[in-house]
Write a protein that holds these residues in place. Structure first.
Motif, PDB file in Angstrom:
ATOM      1  N   GLY A 155      21.106   6.190  -1.136  1.00 13.94           N
ATOM      2  CA  GLY A 155      20.528   7.500  -0.945  1.00 13.94           C
ATOM      3  C   GLY A 155      19.374   7.844  -1.859  1.00 13.94           C
ATOM      4  O   GLY A 155      18.897   8.976  -1.850  1.00 13.94           O
ATOM      5  N   TYR A 156      18.891   6.869  -2.643  1.00 11.75           N
ATOM      6  CA  TYR A 156      17.779   7.155  -3.546  1.00 11.75           C
ATOM      7  C   TYR A 156      16.433   6.763  -2.958  1.00 11.75           C
ATOM      8  O   TYR A 156      15.406   6.963  -3.584  1.00 11.75           O
ATOM      9  N   GLY A 157      16.460   6.213  -1.785  1.00 11.28           N
ATOM     10  CA  GLY A 157      15.215   5.854  -1.110  1.00 11.28           C
ATOM     11  C   GLY A 157      15.225   6.412   0.295  1.00 11.28           C
ATOM     12  O   GLY A 157      16.264   6.835   0.806  1.00 11.28           O
ATOM     13  N   THR A 158      14.072   6.427   0.908  1.00  9.17           N
ATOM     14  CA  THR A 158      13.986   6.905   2.279  1.00  9.17           C
ATOM     15  C   THR A 158      14.590   5.887   3.225  1.00  9.17           C
ATOM     16  O   THR A 158      14.737   4.717   2.891  1.00  9.17           O
ATOM     17  N   ALA A 163       9.825  -0.649  -7.605  1.00  9.26           N
ATOM     18  CA  ALA A 163       8.587  -1.277  -7.131  1.00  9.26           C
ATOM     19  C   ALA A 163       8.289  -2.557  -7.913  1.00  9.26           C
ATOM     20  O   ALA A 163       7.986  -3.597  -7.319  1.00  9.26           O
ATOM     21  N   ASN A 164       8.397  -2.493  -9.229  1.00 12.29           N
ATOM     22  CA  ASN A 164       8.125  -3.683 -10.042  1.00 12.29           C
ATOM     23  C   ASN A 164       9.133  -4.792  -9.789  1.00 12.29           C
ATOM     24  O   ASN A 164       8.775  -5.982  -9.775  1.00 12.29           O
ATOM     25  N   ALA A 165      10.385  -4.432  -9.584  1.00 13.88           N
ATOM     26  CA  ALA A 165      11.405  -5.434  -9.267  1.00 13.88           C
ATOM     27  C   ALA A 165      11.079  -6.115  -7.939  1.00 13.88           C
ATOM     28  O   ALA A 165      11.131  -7.345  -7.821  1.00 13.88           O
ATOM     29  N   ALA A 211      10.340   7.689  -1.379  1.00 13.90           N
ATOM     30  CA  ALA A 211       9.558   6.894  -0.425  1.00 13.90           C
ATOM     31  C   ALA A 211       9.148   5.561  -1.044  1.00 13.90           C
ATOM     32  O   ALA A 211       9.151   4.526  -0.371  1.00 13.90           O
ATOM     33  N   ALA A 212       8.803   5.574  -2.331  1.00 14.83           N
ATOM     34  CA  ALA A 212       8.425   4.329  -3.012  1.00 14.83           C
ATOM     35  C   ALA A 212       9.607   3.365  -3.067  1.00 14.83           C
ATOM     36  O   ALA A 212       9.445   2.156  -2.859  1.00 14.83           O
ATOM     37  N   ILE A 213      10.800   3.885  -3.320  1.00 14.29           N
ATOM     38  CA  ILE A 213      11.999   3.036  -3.362  1.00 14.29           C
ATOM     39  C   ILE A 213      12.289   2.464  -1.971  1.00 14.29           C
ATOM     40  O   ILE A 213      12.571   1.272  -1.829  1.00 14.29           O
ATOM     41  N   GLY A 214      12.186   3.303  -0.945  1.00  9.72           N
ATOM     42  CA  GLY A 214      12.372   2.815   0.420  1.00  9.72           C
ATOM     43  C   GLY A 214      11.350   1.747   0.776  1.00  9.72           C
ATOM     44  O   GLY A 214      11.677   0.722   1.381  1.00  9.72           O
ATOM     45  N   SER A 215      10.118   1.972   0.373  1.00  4.24           N
ATOM     46  CA  SER A 215       9.060   1.003   0.655  1.00  4.24           C
ATOM     47  C   SER A 215       9.228  -0.279  -0.146  1.00  4.24           C
ATOM     48  O   SER A 215       8.872  -1.362   0.320  1.00  4.24           O
ATOM     49  N   ALA A 216       9.765  -0.180  -1.359  1.00  4.25           N
ATOM     50  CA  ALA A 216      10.018  -1.382  -2.162  1.00  4.25           C
ATOM     51  C   ALA A 216      11.029  -2.278  -1.462  1.00  4.25           C
ATOM     52  O   ALA A 216      10.865  -3.505  -1.416  1.00  4.25           O
ATOM     53  N   LYS A 217      12.062  -1.673  -0.900  1.00  3.20           N
ATOM     54  CA  LYS A 217      13.057  -2.450  -0.138  1.00  3.20           C
ATOM     55  C   LYS A 217      12.398  -3.083   1.087  1.00  3.20           C
ATOM     56  O   LYS A 217      12.612  -4.252   1.405  1.00  3.20           O
ATOM     57  N   GLN A 218      11.555  -2.312   1.760  1.00  2.77           N
ATOM     58  CA  GLN A 218      10.866  -2.823   2.943  1.00  2.77           C
ATOM     59  C   GLN A 218       9.879  -3.929   2.567  1.00  2.77           C
ATOM     60  O   GLN A 218       9.664  -4.862   3.356  1.00  2.77           O
ATOM     61  N   GLU A 267       0.835  -1.197   0.000  1.00  2.00           N
ATOM     62  CA  GLU A 267       0.000   0.000   0.000  1.00  2.00           C
ATOM     63  C   GLU A 267       0.874   1.254   0.000  1.00  2.00           C
ATOM     64  O   GLU A 267       0.608   2.209  -0.727  1.00  2.00           O
ATOM     65  N   ARG A 268       1.940   1.236   0.776  1.00  2.00           N
ATOM     66  CA  ARG A 268       2.847   2.383   0.856  1.00  2.00           C
ATOM     67  C   ARG A 268       3.543   2.629  -0.485  1.00  2.00           C
ATOM     68  O   ARG A 268       3.677   3.767  -0.913  1.00  2.00           O
ATOM     69  N   VAL A 269       3.960   1.567  -1.142  1.00  2.00           N
ATOM     70  CA  VAL A 269       4.594   1.716  -2.462  1.00  2.00           C
ATOM     71  C   VAL A 269       3.606   2.352  -3.432  1.00  2.00           C
ATOM     72  O   VAL A 269       3.929   3.335  -4.108  1.00  2.00           O
ATOM     73  N   SER A 270       2.406   1.810  -3.510  1.00  2.93           N
ATOM     74  CA  SER A 270       1.442   2.320  -4.490  1.00  2.93           C
ATOM     75  C   SER A 270       1.014   3.751  -4.176  1.00  2.93           C
ATOM     76  O   SER A 270       0.783   4.535  -5.091  1.00  2.93           O
ATOM     77  N   ARG A 271       0.945   4.107  -2.915  1.00  2.00           N
ATOM     78  CA  ARG A 271       0.542   5.454  -2.508  1.00  2.00           C
ATOM     79  C   ARG A 271       1.607   6.503  -2.827  1.00  2.00           C
ATOM     80  O   ARG A 271       1.293   7.645  -3.126  1.00  2.00           O
TER      81      ARG A 271
END
Length: 168
Positions: A106-109, A129-131, A27-34, A15-19
């Motif tokens: 440094g490209y994500g949160t 996100a897709n990866a 934030a999307a990159i940080g959330s993708a890692k999470q 949900e965080r990635v899509s938002r």
């Protein structure tokens, strides 16, 4: 995902990635890692395998892929008799690690930056996100597949029971 004991960590990160993907690529990159971390920990928990909460993504990815018998170094040739599946499994592990590296550089949160990253766009967030989703989907599909190789091994171990001690 409906068969997972508790998919809430995965769902929260999805949900965080899509938002954030369109308005906050970092934030999307940080959330993708999470999302990768949440999926890895969920899979290990579902398999009853202990893990350290502080394990880095590369080690988590390797641990999960081994637990599901998806580690490229140990699988046999694929259904076509070639190493194509092994190459894909190695590649999917690399993309999961790549998402973590992108975030950590440094490209994500998740790490405070003295300067905001430049040239970061929606396409980078979509790539990450897709990866992440690709890796997570494969792990969850394999976890839930009744014909998955890890289940065959688990069933064989359970039906064989403990082996008797052999006298010297």
């Amino acid at each position: 995902m409906e068969k997972l004991t508790d998919p809430s960590g995965i769902l929260a990160e999805l949900e965080r990635v899509s938002r954030t993907i369109a308005d906050d690529p970092a934030a999307a990159i940080g959330s993708a890692k999470q999302l990768i971390e949440a999926t890895a920990k969920t899979v290990l928990r579902e398999r009853g395998i202990a893990f350290d909460e502080h394990t880095k993504v590369p080690a988590l990815v390797k641990q999960v892929q081994k637990a599901l018998h998806l580690d490229a170094s140990s699988v046999t040739p694929g259904p076509d008799g070639t190493d194509a599946v092994k190459k894909i499994l190695g590649g999917v592990a690399s993309i999961a690690v790549g998402v973590a590296e992108l975030r950590n550089r440094g490209y994500g949160t998740g790490h405070g930056q003295a300067s905001a990253p430049s040239n970061l766009g929606i396409r980078h967030a979509q790539l990450a996100a897709n990866a992440a989703i690709t890796w997570c989907q494969l792990m969850l599909d394999t976890l839930g597949d009744p014909a998955a190789p890890w289940k065959k091994t688990a069933i064989a171990t359970q039906t064989q029971g403990p082996r008797p001690a052999v006298a010297p």
